[in-house]
Design a protein around this motif. Structure first.
Motif, PDB file in Angstrom:
ATOM      1  N   PHE A  45       0.536   0.076  -4.483  1.00 49.63           N
ATOM      2  CA  PHE A  45       0.733   0.021  -3.025  1.00 49.63           C
ATOM      3  C   PHE A  45       1.278  -1.372  -2.782  1.00 49.63           C
ATOM      4  N   GLY A  46       2.609  -1.470  -2.524  1.00 44.39           N
ATOM      5  CA  GLY A  46       3.226  -2.785  -2.543  1.00 44.39           C
ATOM      6  C   GLY A  46       3.169  -3.315  -3.971  1.00 44.39           C
ATOM      7  N   VAL A  47       2.972  -4.613  -4.118  1.00 42.15           N
ATOM      8  CA  VAL A  47       2.906  -5.201  -5.462  1.00 42.15           C
ATOM      9  C   VAL A  47       1.637  -4.796  -6.223  1.00 42.15           C
ATOM     10  N   PRO A  48       0.446  -4.881  -5.592  1.00 42.60           N
ATOM     11  CA  PRO A  48      -0.758  -4.601  -6.390  1.00 42.60           C
ATOM     12  C   PRO A  48      -0.757  -3.188  -6.973  1.00 42.60           C
ATOM     13  N   ALA A  65      -8.000  -4.113 -10.537  1.00 44.44           N
ATOM     14  CA  ALA A  65      -8.365  -5.332  -9.809  1.00 44.44           C
ATOM     15  C   ALA A  65      -8.174  -5.116  -8.310  1.00 44.44           C
ATOM     16  N   ALA A  66      -9.199  -5.410  -7.535  1.00 47.35           N
ATOM     17  CA  ALA A  66      -9.124  -5.473  -6.067  1.00 47.35           C
ATOM     18  C   ALA A  66      -8.330  -4.288  -5.484  1.00 47.35           C
ATOM     19  N   THR A  67      -7.346  -4.569  -4.629  1.00 49.90           N
ATOM     20  CA  THR A  67      -6.593  -3.475  -3.997  1.00 49.90           C
ATOM     21  C   THR A  67      -5.456  -2.959  -4.888  1.00 49.90           C
ATOM     22  N   ALA A  68      -5.445  -3.350  -6.149  1.00 48.68           N
ATOM     23  CA  ALA A  68      -4.489  -2.756  -7.103  1.00 48.68           C
ATOM     24  C   ALA A  68      -4.930  -1.356  -7.527  1.00 48.68           C
ATOM     25  N   GLN A  69      -6.088  -0.919  -7.076  1.00 46.05           N
ATOM     26  CA  GLN A  69      -6.585   0.412  -7.433  1.00 46.05           C
ATOM     27  C   GLN A  69      -5.752   1.504  -6.742  1.00 46.05           C
ATOM     28  N   ASN A  70      -5.738   1.508  -5.445  1.00 47.86           N
ATOM     29  CA  ASN A  70      -5.003   2.433  -4.554  1.00 47.86           C
ATOM     30  C   ASN A  70      -4.776   3.834  -5.166  1.00 47.86           C
ATOM     31  N   ILE A  81      -4.270  -7.397  -1.019  1.00 50.47           N
ATOM     32  CA  ILE A  81      -3.466  -7.356   0.207  1.00 50.47           C
ATOM     33  C   ILE A  81      -4.074  -6.346   1.174  1.00 50.47           C
ATOM     34  N   ARG A 113      -2.975 -12.222  -6.038  1.00 51.40           N
ATOM     35  CA  ARG A 113      -1.830 -11.296  -6.074  1.00 51.40           C
ATOM     36  C   ARG A 113      -2.260  -9.845  -5.975  1.00 51.40           C
ATOM     37  N   ASN A 114      -3.519  -9.531  -6.261  1.00 52.02           N
ATOM     38  CA  ASN A 114      -4.001  -8.150  -6.216  1.00 52.02           C
ATOM     39  C   ASN A 114      -4.746  -7.806  -4.932  1.00 52.02           C
ATOM     40  N   PHE A 136     -13.943  -2.310  -2.623  1.00 54.20           N
ATOM     41  CA  PHE A 136     -12.623  -1.757  -2.956  1.00 54.20           C
ATOM     42  C   PHE A 136     -12.789  -0.312  -3.396  1.00 54.20           C
ATOM     43  N   PHE A 137     -11.787   0.522  -3.082  1.00 55.32           N
ATOM     44  CA  PHE A 137     -11.847   1.934  -3.473  1.00 55.32           C
ATOM     45  C   PHE A 137     -10.425   2.472  -3.506  1.00 55.32           C
ATOM     46  N   ASP A 138     -10.289   3.726  -4.001  1.00 58.09           N
ATOM     47  CA  ASP A 138      -8.944   4.289  -4.118  1.00 58.09           C
ATOM     48  C   ASP A 138      -8.462   4.855  -2.778  1.00 58.09           C
ATOM     49  N   SER A 139      -7.204   5.289  -2.752  1.00 63.52           N
ATOM     50  CA  SER A 139      -6.586   5.736  -1.496  1.00 63.52           C
ATOM     51  C   SER A 139      -7.209   7.024  -0.974  1.00 63.52           C
ATOM     52  N   ASN A 192      -5.155   0.633   2.309  1.00 63.50           N
ATOM     53  CA  ASN A 192      -4.881   0.583   0.875  1.00 63.50           C
ATOM     54  C   ASN A 192      -6.141   0.441   0.028  1.00 63.50           C
ATOM     55  N   GLY A 193      -7.321   0.490   0.660  1.00 58.12           N
ATOM     56  CA  GLY A 193      -8.514   0.632  -0.158  1.00 58.12           C
ATOM     57  C   GLY A 193      -9.510  -0.500  -0.108  1.00 58.12           C
ATOM     58  N   TYR A 229       5.152  -9.571 -10.606  1.00 52.64           N
ATOM     59  CA  TYR A 229       3.716  -9.377 -10.381  1.00 52.64           C
ATOM     60  C   TYR A 229       3.118 -10.457  -9.471  1.00 52.64           C
ATOM     61  N   ALA A 230       3.867 -11.505  -9.229  1.00 55.13           N
ATOM     62  CA  ALA A 230       3.312 -12.685  -8.550  1.00 55.13           C
ATOM     63  C   ALA A 230       3.204 -12.464  -7.042  1.00 55.13           C
TER      64      ALA A 230
END
Lengths: 217, 230
Positions: B28-31, B170-175, A67, A64-65, A82-85, A48-49, B225-226
């Motif tokens: 991707f999931g929640v993020p 933010a972090a893996t919220a990019q996907n 995972i 929360r961001n 971090f990076f995109d898919s 996931n990146g 979002y939590a």
């Protein structure tokens, strides 16, 4: 978890050489990280990146961001990115992963891997599994030797839809370490207290057993 | 020179989605899942949608609300493993599901956002995932043709946006979000913080504002979002 399974996971952890870039698949492979020293030089990748995946955190400390691809709340290490898919899978397809450890429903004697679909029973989608299996520089499998019904997961040929052809190099099971060679399965190590004859009986394909004494784990 | 202000009311932005539209949804999931925009789409009730998203979230969360309201006819995705409800709808034939290898979905969207017709890839050759796909040979290698994907609308969650639509994640919220933000005719962004142009440093911008049509400020973050406690 059974003692044999824990030793299998610990043994698989020794497959990770210093400096490798590694993707650990969902399930038992994820637990391999618990057998690496905290300062071991390895870069973990998640689909996931992210590279430089750090330890899993309890919910009260989770971001929360942040995972991994299995949904676990992980952390950063010094040097994480971090990076995109698209970038994440560019790494996978262009051979930047030295090693991936995956789970399996079936592995064939030619290295075919089936781990994404059981027609009529289990079809959640393939996710990133095809690209990992087809493109990581080395693919190893962690699995119980037998399924829940007592049938061998190591077969002459896969009956289930395959994830990728001839991709698996080595299999870690709760009974043995087995390599996939041009001549089929070859026994490399045995679990403590398990005989080569028992492993042969639990393997649904010919198994080459070397003359020399086998290490145990 | 001054850059245009794209701030917009959520209901007005999402109100542009029509019956039969194709909607890309980041996350991707929640993020990265734009839960507030999804809720607005449920309220708005456009139907017969084709949704393109990596996953279907979890039962009772995100995309699952659109599945429960019967608005989705087709789902183009990679993995539904955390949503047994979505798998049930697929198995009963209530929705049509197309599974893509995850990086191929990303590349198809990237191609769609880059003015390309598709990409060539050997991923899935020799498996049932290759069935029905066009095959080409180039420089001695066999490839599958993976057609580009575009959408009518993309719903995107950003950590920060400026009023012109420059975004950071933010972090893996990019996907999938930066890819989807390039691949739709209308890109709607919900941002946790909206700032004036210049407050996001030019070097820090992850999606350039020219790709973005509407920017909305999240007033608060709902429970979805939590951190999920499983």
């Amino acid at each position: 978890m059974s003692d044999a399974r824990t030793r299998m996971i610990a043994r698989a952890a020794r497959e990770i050489a210093p400096g490798m870039v590694v993707n650990l698949g969902i399930g038992m492979p994820t637990q391999v990280v618990n057998h690496l020293a905290a300062d071991y030089p390895v870069c973990l990748h998640t689909e996931n990146g992210m590279t430089g995946v750090g330890p899993v955190l309890p919910p009260e400390q989770a971001d929360r961001n942040l995972i991994d691809a299995g949904g676990a709340y992980v952390s950063t290490v010094a040097g994480s990115a971090f990076f995109d898919s698209a970038t994440s899978f560019a790494m996978v397809r262009s051979g930047r992963l030295d090693l991936t450890m995956l789970g399996a429903f079936e592995v064939a004697a030619n290295g075919d891997l089936a781990n994404w679909k059981i027609p009529g029973k289990f079809s959640p989608g393939v996710g990133g599994g095809v690209e990992l299996a087809q493109k990581a520089r080395r693919v190893v499998v962690l699995t119980t030797h037998l399924d829940r019904a007592g049938r061998s997961k190591l077969k002459a040929k896969c009956a289930l839809p395959i994830t990728a052809q001839a991709c698996v190099a080595r299999i870690f099971t709760d009974m043995a370490v087995i390599d996939v060679t041009p001549d089929g399965f070859a026994l490399v190590e045995v679990a403590q207290g398990v005989s080569p004859a028992e492993i042969c009986a639990a393997t649904d394909a010919p198994l080459t057993i070397p003359q020399s004494p086998l290490p145990s784990f | 020179m001054k850059l245009r202000d794209k701030r917009c009311d959520i209901a007005a932005a999402v109100g542009r989605i029509k019956d039969g539209d194709t909607v890309m949804i980041g996350g991707f999931g929640v993020p990265g899942t734009p839960f507030t925009l999804i809720q607005a789409l449920v309220q708005q009730d456009a139907r017969n949608l084709t949704v393109i998203k990596n996953d279907a979230n979890e039962p009772g969360m995100g995309v699952d609300h659109l599945l429960r309201s019967g608005q989705v006819a087709r789902l183009i995705t990679t993995h539904l493993g955390l949503n047994s409800h979505a798998i049930g709808l697929m198995n009963s034939g209530a929705i049509d599901v197309e599974f893509n290898p995850q990086g191929i979905l990303a590349e198809r969207i990237r191609a769609g956002g880059s003015g390309l017709g598709g990409v060539l890839s050997d991923i899935g050759i020799g498996t049932e995932l290759a069935e029905g796909k066009q095959v080409v040979k180039m420089q001695g290698t066999t490839y599958l043709v993976e057609p580009a994907l575009r959408a009518d609308v993309a719903l995107i969650h950003a950590d920060r946006a400026d009023t012109f639509g420059n975004l950071t994640y933010a972090a893996t919220a990019q996907n999938f979000s930066p890819l989807m933000a390039m691949a739709a005719a209308c890109v709607i962004v919900e941002a946790e913080t909206v700032v004036l142009p210049g407050e996001i440093a030019a070097n820090a911008v992850q999606t350039a504002g020219v790709f973005v049509d509407h920017v909305t400020q999240l007033e608060n973050l709902s429970e979805e979002y939590a951190v999920v406690r499983r």
